[in-house]
Design an enzyme around this catalytic site. Structure first.
Site, PDB file in Angstrom:
ATOM      1  N   ALA A   1       0.825  -1.209   0.000  1.00  0.00           N
ATOM      2  CA  ALA A   1       0.000   0.000   0.000  1.00  0.00           C
ATOM      3  C   ALA A   1       0.863   1.265   0.000  1.00  0.00           C
ATOM      4  CB  ALA A   1      -0.929  -0.014   1.218  1.00  0.00           C
TER       5      ALA A   1
ATOM      6  N   VAL B   1      13.582  -2.868  -0.727  1.00  0.00           N
ATOM      7  CA  VAL B   1      13.820  -2.018   0.443  1.00  0.00           C
ATOM      8  C   VAL B   1      15.308  -1.645   0.547  1.00  0.00           C
ATOM      9  CG1 VAL B   1      13.794  -4.152   1.840  1.00  0.00           C
ATOM     10  CG2 VAL B   1      13.602  -1.938   2.967  1.00  0.00           C
TER      11      VAL B   1
ATOM     12  N   ASP C   1      17.658   1.679 -11.912  1.00  0.00           N
ATOM     13  CA  ASP C   1      18.898   2.301 -12.397  1.00  0.00           C
ATOM     14  C   ASP C   1      19.052   2.111 -13.905  1.00  0.00           C
ATOM     15  OD1 ASP C   1      19.592   3.131  -9.808  1.00  0.00           O
ATOM     16  OD2 ASP C   1      20.369   1.143  -9.354  1.00  0.00           O
TER      17      ASP C   1
ATOM     18  N   HIS D   1      23.005  -0.549  -5.730  1.00  0.00           N
ATOM     19  CA  HIS D   1      22.051   0.569  -5.789  1.00  0.00           C
ATOM     20  C   HIS D   1      22.296   1.554  -4.655  1.00  0.00           C
ATOM     21  CE1 HIS D   1      18.250   2.545  -6.658  1.00  0.00           C
ATOM     22  NE2 HIS D   1      17.922   2.429  -5.391  1.00  0.00           N
TER      23      HIS D   1
HETATM   24  N1  NAI Z   1      15.436  -0.541  -4.933  1.00  0.00           N
HETATM   25  C1  NAI Z   1      14.954   0.571  -5.464  1.00  0.00           C
HETATM   26  O1  NAI Z   1      15.169   0.882  -6.643  1.00  0.00           O
HETATM   27  C2  NAI Z   1      14.119   1.492  -4.642  1.00  0.00           C
HETATM   28  C3  NAI Z   1      13.951   1.274  -3.295  1.00  0.00           C
HETATM   29  N2  NAI Z   1      13.151   2.090  -2.542  1.00  0.00           N
HETATM   30  C4  NAI Z   1      12.986   1.741  -1.126  1.00  0.00           C
HETATM   31  O2  NAI Z   1      11.726   1.079  -0.965  1.00  0.00           O
HETATM   32  C5  NAI Z   1      11.232   1.289   0.360  1.00  0.00           C
HETATM   33  C6  NAI Z   1       9.793   1.796   0.295  1.00  0.00           C
HETATM   34  O3  NAI Z   1       9.775   3.085  -0.270  1.00  0.00           O
HETATM   35  P1  NAI Z   1       8.355   3.828  -0.457  1.00  0.00           P
HETATM   36  O4  NAI Z   1       7.370   2.902  -1.073  1.00  0.00           O
HETATM   37  O5  NAI Z   1       8.636   5.115  -1.087  1.00  0.00           O
HETATM   38  O6  NAI Z   1       7.946   4.062   1.077  1.00  0.00           O
HETATM   39  P2  NAI Z   1       6.475   4.202   1.674  1.00  0.00           P
HETATM   40  O7  NAI Z   1       6.628   4.704   3.061  1.00  0.00           O
HETATM   41  O8  NAI Z   1       5.611   4.972   0.730  1.00  0.00           O
HETATM   42  O9  NAI Z   1       5.926   2.707   1.688  1.00  0.00           O
HETATM   43  C7  NAI Z   1       6.432   1.725   2.515  1.00  0.00           C
HETATM   44  C8  NAI Z   1       5.287   0.805   2.896  1.00  0.00           C
HETATM   45  O10 NAI Z   1       5.835  -0.265   3.674  1.00  0.00           O
HETATM   46  C9  NAI Z   1       4.923  -0.524   4.729  1.00  0.00           C
HETATM   47  N3  NAI Z   1       5.626  -1.198   5.831  1.00  0.00           N
HETATM   48  C10 NAI Z   1       6.508  -0.682   6.722  1.00  0.00           C
HETATM   49  N4  NAI Z   1       6.895  -1.626   7.593  1.00  0.00           N
HETATM   50  C11 NAI Z   1       6.275  -2.787   7.225  1.00  0.00           C
HETATM   51  C12 NAI Z   1       6.269  -4.098   7.720  1.00  0.00           C
HETATM   52  N5  NAI Z   1       6.983  -4.434   8.803  1.00  0.00           N
HETATM   53  N6  NAI Z   1       5.504  -5.025   7.114  1.00  0.00           N
HETATM   54  C13 NAI Z   1       4.758  -4.691   6.024  1.00  0.00           C
HETATM   55  N7  NAI Z   1       4.717  -3.453   5.508  1.00  0.00           N
HETATM   56  C14 NAI Z   1       5.467  -2.506   6.101  1.00  0.00           C
HETATM   57  C15 NAI Z   1       4.405   0.868   5.129  1.00  0.00           C
HETATM   58  O11 NAI Z   1       3.187   0.786   5.862  1.00  0.00           O
HETATM   59  C16 NAI Z   1       4.222   1.510   3.754  1.00  0.00           C
HETATM   60  O12 NAI Z   1       2.927   1.296   3.216  1.00  0.00           O
HETATM   61  C17 NAI Z   1      12.200   2.276   1.008  1.00  0.00           C
HETATM   62  O13 NAI Z   1      13.131   1.582   1.805  1.00  0.00           O
HETATM   63  C18 NAI Z   1      12.887   2.924  -0.190  1.00  0.00           C
HETATM   64  O14 NAI Z   1      14.153   3.438   0.149  1.00  0.00           O
HETATM   65  C19 NAI Z   1      12.479   3.119  -3.103  1.00  0.00           C
HETATM   66  C20 NAI Z   1      12.629   3.394  -4.438  1.00  0.00           C
HETATM   67  C21 NAI Z   1      13.460   2.622  -5.305  1.00  0.00           C
HETATM   68  O1  OAA Z   2      16.527   7.418  -3.523  1.00  0.00           O
HETATM   69  C1  OAA Z   2      15.878   6.683  -2.739  1.00  0.00           C
HETATM   70  O2  OAA Z   2      15.958   6.736  -1.504  1.00  0.00           O
HETATM   71  C2  OAA Z   2      14.967   5.683  -3.330  1.00  0.00           C
HETATM   72  C3  OAA Z   2      15.747   4.939  -4.320  1.00  0.00           C
HETATM   73  O3  OAA Z   2      16.458   3.994  -4.004  1.00  0.00           O
HETATM   74  C4  OAA Z   2      15.811   5.511  -5.660  1.00  0.00           C
HETATM   75  O4  OAA Z   2      14.903   6.284  -6.062  1.00  0.00           O
HETATM   76  O5  OAA Z   2      16.780   5.200  -6.364  1.00  0.00           O
END
Ligand code: NAI
Ligand code: OAA
Length: 259
Positions: free
Chosen positions: A12, A130, A161, A188
């Site tokens: 969500a 994450v 990326d 990343h």
């Molecule tokens: N690998 C990649 O390319 C990217 C990684 N990320 C990472 O992804 C993660 C999520 O980012 P967003 O979606 O923007 O954050 P967000 O805060 O919008 O969504 C995170 C969701 O995880 C849920 N959550 C938190 N703890 C939980 C648990 N124990 N069990 C189940 N659900 C849980 C929250 O309720 C929330 O709905 C961050 O760590 C961010 O840095 C974000 C963008 C790109």
């Molecule tokens: O920048 C952040 O924290 C989220 C992420 O990993 C990205 O957008 O590449």
């Protein structure tokens, strides 16, 4: 169609919602679980209800658990039978923060989920989005191995990326986006992200250096030829990447899945 069961943990959230939509639209997916916390800003129930109205085959169900609940105790129905578990659950960084600062809190969140996967769907591929990916992935691989499972099932997702590199090349060169294929290596995080522009073969191939099969990662391909600049960048980023991997391994040495 194969009829896969997929769970998006953190389904969500900001990444989780569009990812859940992509999964709900994929004809290979028969069953989609949107898993989040009861305190989530957007309720998992609402996300699943909306996605369940798409005129696609996937059956969509919501699961919401208390923030202090152990997934290994509550998420059995949701995770059992999953072929793929996508994990964008976790805390995003705030302005000025770097991804490494998220390690302790997000590794704890990932561990809770991966531990439950070890119990309910040990054959699933677990894709960790994450952050910090460079540390959380080695940490979870080690814990998964310690629990006697195949670490080739645990992968980090850094497709973003490749997508970014391809878009930037398109913007600069005007080449059709579908013809641009840029592998990105190094992991990343900030300076460790190394796009291999010299390997753009304009051949609409996957930018990935990994081949997936039924067992998860089946082949890790060699890096191929690097330009002198790329070799220099790779040498410069390697110590930072090693530190991030070591931070993950150090986390794994202090932790294990609860029995
Ligand atoms: N690998 C990649 O390319 C990217 C990684 N990320 C990472 O992804 C993660 C999520 O980012 P967003 O979606 O923007 O954050 P967000 O805060 O919008 O969504 C995170 C969701 O995880 C849920 N959550 C938190 N703890 C939980 C648990 N124990 N069990 C189940 N659900 C849980 C929250 O309720 C929330 O709905 C961050 O760590 C961010 O840095 C974000 C963008 C790109
Ligand atoms: O920048 C952040 O924290 C989220 C992420 O990993 C990205 O957008 O590449």
């Amino acid at each position: 169609m194969p009829g896969y069961k997929v769970c998006v943990v953190g389904g969500a959230g900001g990444i989780g919602q569009p990812l859940s939509m992509l999964m709900a639209m994929d004809p290979n997916v028969a069953e989609l679980c949107v898993y989040d916390l009861t305190i989530a800003m957007i309720p998992a129930d609402g996300v699943a209800a909306d996605l369940g109205h798409l005129n696609k085959a996937a059956k969509v169900k919501a699961y919401a658990f208390d923030k202090d609940a152990r997934a290994a105790e509550v998420a059995g129905e949701c995770l059992t039978g999953c072929d793929l578990v996508l994990v964008p659950a976790g805390v995003p960084r705030k302005p000025g923060q770097d991804r490494a600062a998220l390690l302790n809190i997000n590794a704890g969140i990932a561990k809770n989920i991966v531990e439950a996967c070890a119990k309910f769907c040990p054959e699933a591929v677990i894709a960790l989005i994450v952050n910090p990916v460079n540390s959380v992935v080695p940490a979870m691989c080690e814990l998964w191995k310690k629990a006697g499972h195949d670490p080739c099932k645990i992968v980090g997702v850094t497709t973003l990326d490749c997508v970014r590199a391809e878009k930037f090349v398109h913007e600069i060169t005007g080449a059709p986006v579908g013809d641009i294929s840029i592998p990105v290596i190094g992991g990343h995080a900030g300076t460790t992200i190394l796009p291999l522009f010299s390997q753009d073969d304009r051949a609409a191939l996957s930018a990935s250096k990994v081949t997936f099969g039924k067992k998860g990662v089946e082949t890790v391909h060699p890096l191929g030829d690097l330009s002198p600049h790329e070799k220099e960048r790779l040498a410069a980023l390697t110590p930072a990447l090693k530190d991030e991997i070591d931070a993950g391994l150090e986390y794994a040495s202090r932790n294990e899945f609860a029995a």
